[in-house]
Design an enzyme around this catalytic site. Structure first.
Site, PDB file in Angstrom:
ATOM      1  N   LEU A   1     -22.166 -25.929  29.450  1.00  0.00           N
ATOM      2  CA  LEU A   1     -23.363 -25.864  30.458  1.00  0.00           C
ATOM      3  C   LEU A   1     -24.618 -26.195  29.848  1.00  0.00           C
ATOM      4  CD1 LEU A   1     -22.254 -22.674  32.380  1.00  0.00           C
ATOM      5  CD2 LEU A   1     -21.538 -25.036  33.125  1.00  0.00           C
ATOM      6  N   ASP A   2     -25.540 -27.020  30.628  1.00  0.00           N
ATOM      7  CA  ASP A   2     -26.724 -27.487  30.006  1.00  0.00           C
ATOM      8  C   ASP A   2     -27.732 -26.252  30.162  1.00  0.00           C
ATOM      9  OD1 ASP A   2     -28.458 -27.650  32.517  1.00  0.00           O
ATOM     10  OD2 ASP A   2     -26.885 -28.782  33.142  1.00  0.00           O
ATOM     11  N   ARG A   3     -28.681 -26.329  29.473  1.00  0.00           N
ATOM     12  CA  ARG A   3     -29.686 -25.407  29.356  1.00  0.00           C
ATOM     13  C   ARG A   3     -30.079 -24.522  30.555  1.00  0.00           C
ATOM     14  NH1 ARG A   3     -33.344 -24.179  25.128  1.00  0.00           N
ATOM     15  NH2 ARG A   3     -32.933 -26.354  24.141  1.00  0.00           N
ATOM     16  N   GLU A   4     -30.165 -25.718  31.675  1.00  0.00           N
ATOM     17  CA  GLU A   4     -30.705 -25.098  32.988  1.00  0.00           C
ATOM     18  C   GLU A   4     -29.745 -24.788  33.777  1.00  0.00           C
ATOM     19  OE1 GLU A   4     -34.024 -24.548  33.226  1.00  0.00           O
ATOM     20  OE2 GLU A   4     -34.157 -25.438  31.320  1.00  0.00           O
TER      21      GLU A   4
END
Length: 231
Positions: free
Chosen positions: A102-105
């Site tokens: 999952l990306d940072r955001e």
């Protein structure tokens, strides 16, 4: 399995380190002290300093990834999701790994496991494991967007192969639940962008039959194998 290998696999030290621990009389098998590192044992029966091993048969957990964390072991990109798990897990053999990223955001459900067969089953494109996301959007969702997602003809920018059909359920005009059976780079965000909308917040809520539920951000729970058996 040999006792020294059981302890090394559990992240209690290198093979020489755990052999010293065993010879010091700190390890019991079935309640009886054992000083022979080569002794074979059931991991469930092993205790160190009268404490049973942590996850003696392996780790598979559901972690609620908060926004701002990255799915990396290095820490070069900032706080990592592995900092939210017991430090000894980083020493386990095999080391637990996140199933996909999952990306940072993006927040939400992240499966972490040391079961490589399960990891492959959940990430292999041929298995089409369903993943569900909750997207908060910049603008109300239009009917043609729902149709585009479901059509199996939507092509993302920079790609030539169309996305597999994805289901969209509106919870309100700007909140959509999206279910996918593939995992391309930033796929949910890019699908909405391809239809002229923008994702302001994104949370993964389910992988196969495993759901995020009321798990608090930054915490984890053990996963029942039945939750992922259909994957």
């Amino acid at each position: 399995m040999r006792l020294d290998r059981i302890l090394a696999n559990a992240g209690l030290g290198s093979r020489p380190e755990v052999q010293r621990l065993i010879r010091a009389g700190r390890v019991r098998v079935g309640g009886e002290p054992v000083r022979d590192p080569t002794r074979h044992a059931d991991p469930l029966a092993v205790a160190v300093d009268d404490e049973p091993l942590d996850h003696p048969t392996g780790v598979t957990v559901a972690l609620h990834k908060p926004v701002g964390y990255v799915c990396s072991h290095t820490g070069e990109e900032g706080d990592t999701v592995y900092e939210l798990l017991p430090a000894t897990w980083g020493l386990r053999l095999p080391r637990p790994e996140a199933v996909g990223r999952l990306d940072r955001e993006t927040s939400g459900l992240l499966i972490v496991t040391d079961d490589h067969a399960l990891l492959h089953r959940l990430t292999s494109p041929k298995h089409h494991v369903t993943k569900t996301y909750l997207a908060t959007l910049a603008r109300p969702v239009e009917d043609d967007l729902i149709e585009s997602f479901a059509s199996g003809t939507l092509v993302l920018r920079g790609e030539t192969e169309a996305c597999r059909p994805a289901a969209v359920q509106l919870l309100d005009p700007r909140t959509a639940e999206v279910s996918l059976t593939e995992g391309r780079y930033h796929q949910v965000r890019r699908m909405f962008a391809a239809c002229g909308n923008h994702v302001e917040a994104l949370q993964r809520t389910a992988v196969a039959g495993c759901r995020l539920g009321d798990l608090a951000p930054g915490t984890w729970r053990d996963v029942d194998p039945a939750e992922l058996s259909a994957a």
